[in-house]
Design an enzyme around this catalytic site. Structure first.
Site, PDB file in Angstrom:
ATOM      1  N   ASP A  64     -47.552  -1.483 -11.826  1.00  0.00           N
ATOM      2  CA  ASP A  64     -48.936  -1.518 -12.285  1.00  0.00           C
ATOM      3  C   ASP A  64     -49.276  -2.977 -12.570  1.00  0.00           C
ATOM      4  OD1 ASP A  64     -51.380  -1.384 -13.525  1.00  0.00           O
ATOM      5  OD2 ASP A  64     -50.792   0.070 -15.046  1.00  0.00           O
ATOM      6  N   ALA A  92     -53.525  -6.360  -4.019  1.00  0.00           N
ATOM      7  CA  ALA A  92     -54.014  -5.286  -4.883  1.00  0.00           C
ATOM      8  C   ALA A  92     -55.396  -5.639  -5.433  1.00  0.00           C
ATOM      9  CB  ALA A  92     -53.036  -5.052  -6.030  1.00  0.00           C
ATOM     10  N   GLY A  93     -56.286  -4.667  -5.445  1.00  0.00           N
ATOM     11  CA  GLY A  93     -57.627  -4.942  -5.961  1.00  0.00           C
ATOM     12  C   GLY A  93     -58.412  -3.676  -6.214  1.00  0.00           C
ATOM     13  N   SER A 143     -62.281 -12.113  -0.756  1.00  0.00           N
ATOM     14  CA  SER A 143     -63.423 -11.376  -0.209  1.00  0.00           C
ATOM     15  C   SER A 143     -64.540 -12.360   0.063  1.00  0.00           C
ATOM     16  CB  SER A 143     -63.903 -10.338  -1.226  1.00  0.00           C
ATOM     17  OG  SER A 143     -65.146  -9.774  -0.840  1.00  0.00           O
ATOM     18  N   TYR A 156     -67.187  -7.498  -9.386  1.00  0.00           N
ATOM     19  CA  TYR A 156     -66.260  -7.751  -8.286  1.00  0.00           C
ATOM     20  C   TYR A 156     -66.396  -9.192  -7.795  1.00  0.00           C
ATOM     21  CZ  TYR A 156     -63.958  -7.112  -3.730  1.00  0.00           C
ATOM     22  OH  TYR A 156     -63.128  -7.231  -2.647  1.00  0.00           O
ATOM     23  N   SER A 159     -64.883 -11.646 -10.225  1.00  0.00           N
ATOM     24  CA  SER A 159     -63.415 -11.677 -10.214  1.00  0.00           C
ATOM     25  C   SER A 159     -62.889 -12.405  -8.986  1.00  0.00           C
ATOM     26  CB  SER A 159     -62.852 -10.256 -10.276  1.00  0.00           C
ATOM     27  OG  SER A 159     -63.133  -9.517  -9.095  1.00  0.00           O
ATOM     28  N   LYS A 160     -63.549 -12.230  -7.841  1.00  0.00           N
ATOM     29  CA  LYS A 160     -63.099 -12.890  -6.617  1.00  0.00           C
ATOM     30  C   LYS A 160     -63.468 -14.377  -6.615  1.00  0.00           C
ATOM     31  CE  LYS A 160     -61.166  -9.340  -4.586  1.00  0.00           C
ATOM     32  NZ  LYS A 160     -59.733  -9.288  -4.242  1.00  0.00           N
TER      33      LYS A 160
END
Length: 268
Positions: A64, A92-93, A143, A156, A159-160
């Site tokens: 995790d 992981a995302g 991304s 999102y 965070s990217k």
């Protein structure tokens, strides 16, 4: 490129489905030593079996990534098993799909940062000494949303953007060390991440809002990531509109905003 990763130790997060699964299978033909990490042990074992059939060694480590100690344990178990790390693929995302003013659960922002950004920082801190020794590489699956804002993706995209900023800075710090940093920026990809994307109430959507028949497959995405890894490429933008848009944004940012709104509205 057929033996670039033979016997090399590659740690891959988010390996149980989507891009991660496709990339594990794509790399397996080069006979690497794969360390497959995700939460679902059963699905990881299925991926590992398929990778072994293609010639790879495969170690399953249920992980995790939102747990800092689990991230350290993933690296420790890799080194215990194989003695080194040659590549850390941070895949992981988790995503979201909601206009900011409609969000009722603001914990979405913390949750996405923890998976998409903090986990990568924790894994990097644990793996960096080993990658220095091997003169290895970080491969960061970011991304297009990390290069430009996207409506319905505020948490999102944030965070990217953080992820890309961190690894751009780290790359500068590692200059001359032999450690490469490859950042990959896919467009929409056919993956479970869209069905698991968080809605305004913080719950998974349960279905994809995209026209899945009109977007890049995970297998095609994996092939592009593989090429970028092998070239130790600095930045790989995986769609034409992404590559063009990066330069158009400098002179016509409003046009890029319109293109982003249109892509979200059309679901492709």
């Amino acid at each position: 490129m057929s033996d670039r990763y033979a016997n090399q130790v590659i740690v891959l997060t988010g390996a149980s489905a989507g891009i991660g699964r496709a990339l594990a299978l794509e790399l397996a033909g080069e006979r690497p030593r794969l360390v497959l990490a995700a939460r679902d042990a059963g699905r990881l074992e299925e991926v590992a079996a398929a990778c072994r059939e293609r010639g790879a060694e495969a170690l399953v480590v249920p992980t995790d990534v939102t747990d800092e100690a689990a991230c350290r344990d993933l690296v420790a178990r890799t080194v215990e098993a194989f003695g080194a790390i040659d590549a850390l693929v941070l895949n992981a995302g988790v995503s979201m799909w909601a206009r900011f003013e409609e969000i009722t659960d603001l914990s979405i922002f913390e949750r996405l940062m923890r998976v998409n950004y903090h986990a990568c920082v924790w894994l990097t801190a644990a793996a960096l000494p080993h990658l220095r020794r091997s003169r290895g590489q970080f491969v960061v699956v970011a991304s297009l949303a990390g290069l430009a804002g996207v409506p319905t993706h505020t948490a999102y995209a944030a965070s990217k953007h953080a992820l890309i900023g961190f690894f751009d800075s780290l790359r500068a710090e590692l200059a001359g060390s032999g450690v490469a940093v490859t950042i990959v920026a896919p467009d929409f990809v056919l993956s479970e991440i869209h069905r698991r994307a968080l809605g305004p109430d913080g719950r998974a959507l349960g279905k994809s809002p995209l026209e899945e028949g009109r977007i890049m497959t995970a297998e095609r995405c994996a092939r592009a990531i593989h090429r970028a890894m092998a070239r130790r490429q600095r930045l790989a933008i995986l769609s034409l509109r992404g590559r063009v848009g990066r330069w158009v944004r400098l002179v016509a940012p409003e046009l890029i905003d319109w293109i982003a709104r249109r892509a979200i509205a059309r679901g492709r």
